[in-house]
Design an enzyme around this catalytic site. Sequence first.
Site, PDB file in Angstrom:
ATOM      1  N   THR A  32      -4.104   1.937  -2.216  1.00 14.18           N
ATOM      2  CA  THR A  32      -3.662   0.541  -2.216  1.00 14.18           C
ATOM      3  C   THR A  32      -4.205  -0.251  -3.393  1.00 14.18           C
ATOM      4  O   THR A  32      -5.245   0.107  -3.977  1.00 14.18           O
ATOM      5  CB  THR A  32      -4.123  -0.128  -0.897  1.00 14.18           C
ATOM      6  OG1 THR A  32      -3.572  -1.432  -0.812  1.00 14.18           O
ATOM      7  CG2 THR A  32      -5.633  -0.236  -0.802  1.00 14.18           C
ATOM      8  N   ASN A  80      -3.833  -3.546  -2.403  1.00 13.94           N
ATOM      9  CA  ASN A  80      -3.759  -4.605  -1.400  1.00 13.94           C
ATOM     10  C   ASN A  80      -2.402  -5.310  -1.446  1.00 13.94           C
ATOM     11  O   ASN A  80      -1.394  -4.672  -1.189  1.00 13.94           O
ATOM     12  CB  ASN A  80      -4.928  -5.582  -1.494  1.00 13.94           C
ATOM     13  CG  ASN A  80      -5.117  -6.346  -0.184  1.00 13.94           C
ATOM     14  OD1 ASN A  80      -4.711  -5.872   0.866  1.00 13.94           O
ATOM     15  ND2 ASN A  80      -5.713  -7.517  -0.236  1.00 13.94           N
ATOM     16  N   THR A 136       0.905  -1.145   0.000  1.00 16.47           N
ATOM     17  CA  THR A 136       0.000   0.000   0.000  1.00 16.47           C
ATOM     18  C   THR A 136       0.938   1.186   0.000  1.00 16.47           C
ATOM     19  O   THR A 136       2.140   1.029   0.170  1.00 16.47           O
ATOM     20  CB  THR A 136      -0.881  -0.052   1.290  1.00 16.47           C
ATOM     21  OG1 THR A 136      -1.775  -1.144   1.229  1.00 16.47           O
ATOM     22  CG2 THR A 136      -1.681   1.211   1.533  1.00 16.47           C
ATOM     23  N   SER A 168     -11.025  -1.831   5.987  1.00 19.83           N
ATOM     24  CA  SER A 168      -9.629  -1.485   5.722  1.00 19.83           C
ATOM     25  C   SER A 168      -8.930  -1.143   7.033  1.00 19.83           C
ATOM     26  O   SER A 168      -9.568  -0.840   8.044  1.00 19.83           O
ATOM     27  CB  SER A 168      -9.592  -0.264   4.793  1.00 19.83           C
ATOM     28  OG  SER A 168      -8.280   0.222   4.659  1.00 19.83           O
ATOM     29  N   SER A 169      -7.599  -1.187   6.998  1.00 15.58           N
ATOM     30  CA  SER A 169      -6.813  -0.694   8.136  1.00 15.58           C
ATOM     31  C   SER A 169      -6.150   0.646   7.819  1.00 15.58           C
ATOM     32  O   SER A 169      -5.436   1.194   8.662  1.00 15.58           O
ATOM     33  CB  SER A 169      -5.723  -1.704   8.500  1.00 15.58           C
ATOM     34  OG  SER A 169      -6.297  -2.928   8.868  1.00 15.58           O
TER      35      SER A 169
END
Length: 566
Positions: free
Chosen positions: A387, A389, A369, A440-441
Amino acid sequence: MIRFLLPLLLAFSPAVLADASPRPAKPAEAGIASANAYATDAGMEVLAKGGNAFDAAVAVSATLGLVEPESSGLGGGGFMLLRVAGEGRDVFIDARERAPFAATRDMYLDAEGNADRGKSVNGALAAAIPGLPAGLDHLARKYGRLPLSQSLAPAIRLAREGWKFGPKNAAMLGYRRDVLARSPAAAELFLRDGEVPAEGTLMRNEDYARTLERLAAHGADGFYRGDFASRLVRGVREAGGIWTERDLAGYAVVEREPLSIRHRGFDIVTAPPPSSGGVALATMLKVLEGYDYPHLGKVERSHLFIEAMRRAYRDRALYLGDPDFVQAPVDMLVSDAYAAGLRASIHPAKATPSDLLPGINADPLRPDTSHFSIVDDEGNLVAVTQTVNLPYGNALVVPGTGFLLNNEMDDFSVKAGVPNAFGLVGDDANAIAPGKRPLSSMTPSFLVGPDRTAVLGTPGGSRIITMVLLGLVELMQGEGAQAVAAAPRFHHQYLPDVVQAEASAFEPAEIEALEAMGHDVEAGDRTWGNMQVVLWHHRTGDVEAGTDPRWKGVGKGSSTEASVYR
Ligand code: GLY
């Protein structure tokens, strides 16, 4: 270790907190920190042409999509946190990918009901509907000053003139070469005779230049509708995917209210759902607020941080998902009363085994990302985390488009309780549904204090949130942008029940002390993250850009010119 501990002793000292000098209206100069020199230069070029931070963000984002294809791009998505100085407001643009309308909850389960990770990670079925092109169009039209033809110009030019393949491009391609070789258009763009190109190889991408020109000429419609959309859908379906033209035509970014956290005299502005980052950050900071942690010893303090991390990640797994589909109890998770309850469950000298808290597990793959941070000389702020991923996304390029598609579908909970590529587990809240955004983080954030404003964020999959937590704490302690980007990291995510630590995070005696408390500390040579920080000092107007030495990005500002990587 010393550099980590010393600032703690100075942290939040009266001198730091008492410096309430009025914030000057404007920084003396702009600053940009990104993961790649070409991208930082593209942003600076657009600022020099009269663009604002939002125009520069378009340039940086589109250039990263070209020169850092392992991390982000037009085939992926992202979150854009903005402070619009002229209007005195913060905005969160959610350009996250969405599941195609034909997606189903169990689409990655095999006949025995087991998760087939190959399908959620590799190839056409792994791709969610991209959000970044719509995000760039929205950012330029609503907040920028220049037309897309100007803010995209540096990336278009570079795609034609060529850029040099770098060590990070090569390292990440090593992980994905075999899968990428299955897509002839991806292999043509990113391999040389079927192999990872040598560092320094000149890479050109005429298709990428044309795709950006189409975006500049027609806005988001040039991507999501018409011939280009038909080509994308045809390419995905021929490769075994389920996209339709309705998926692309139906995609729209969402402007959401950012999440705000007050902590020790600072305001933190950060990502709301469908990011789990802001909520987890708020839970951790609320728990930590009950302790005088800046004045504790390193071991005691680290124990409390680990216990706060453990609990916030447990809640992430249980409660969070796309807010347009599930109602997460966000108010509860960030409340004082809830934090007091969590604190009551923390033993001051003993680790809580994660098994004692209800939950789930994994074996994280290497995430990828990209994050960049911008402050302009009008005081506009931009934090973007974008991103595809995993490195090189789903490793599929539709012929004639010039970019890789994402494998963001793997960020859904493919099967309740079964870990994704980051070892993160989830439940119903993050189950797959048509048109839904995967949790998502990514945690693009601002820190605003009496004497300084910082813009920060990082890639790193599930570890993003704890990196941002540690970065914020260091910034509140008065550390500079470069020191914050370089600081050693540790992480706990509830399951697996281990403290992951970079080699320089703890001394051997500290690891021994933490293990005596019951923590399982895994310290090793592995590093993670690629943090980009821009810090504006209100009193002087100076702007510092700090870039993560782990991958040698490029930060430029009035006070710093960080390491350059070309
Ligand atoms: N794809 C990584 C994240 O959104 O957290």
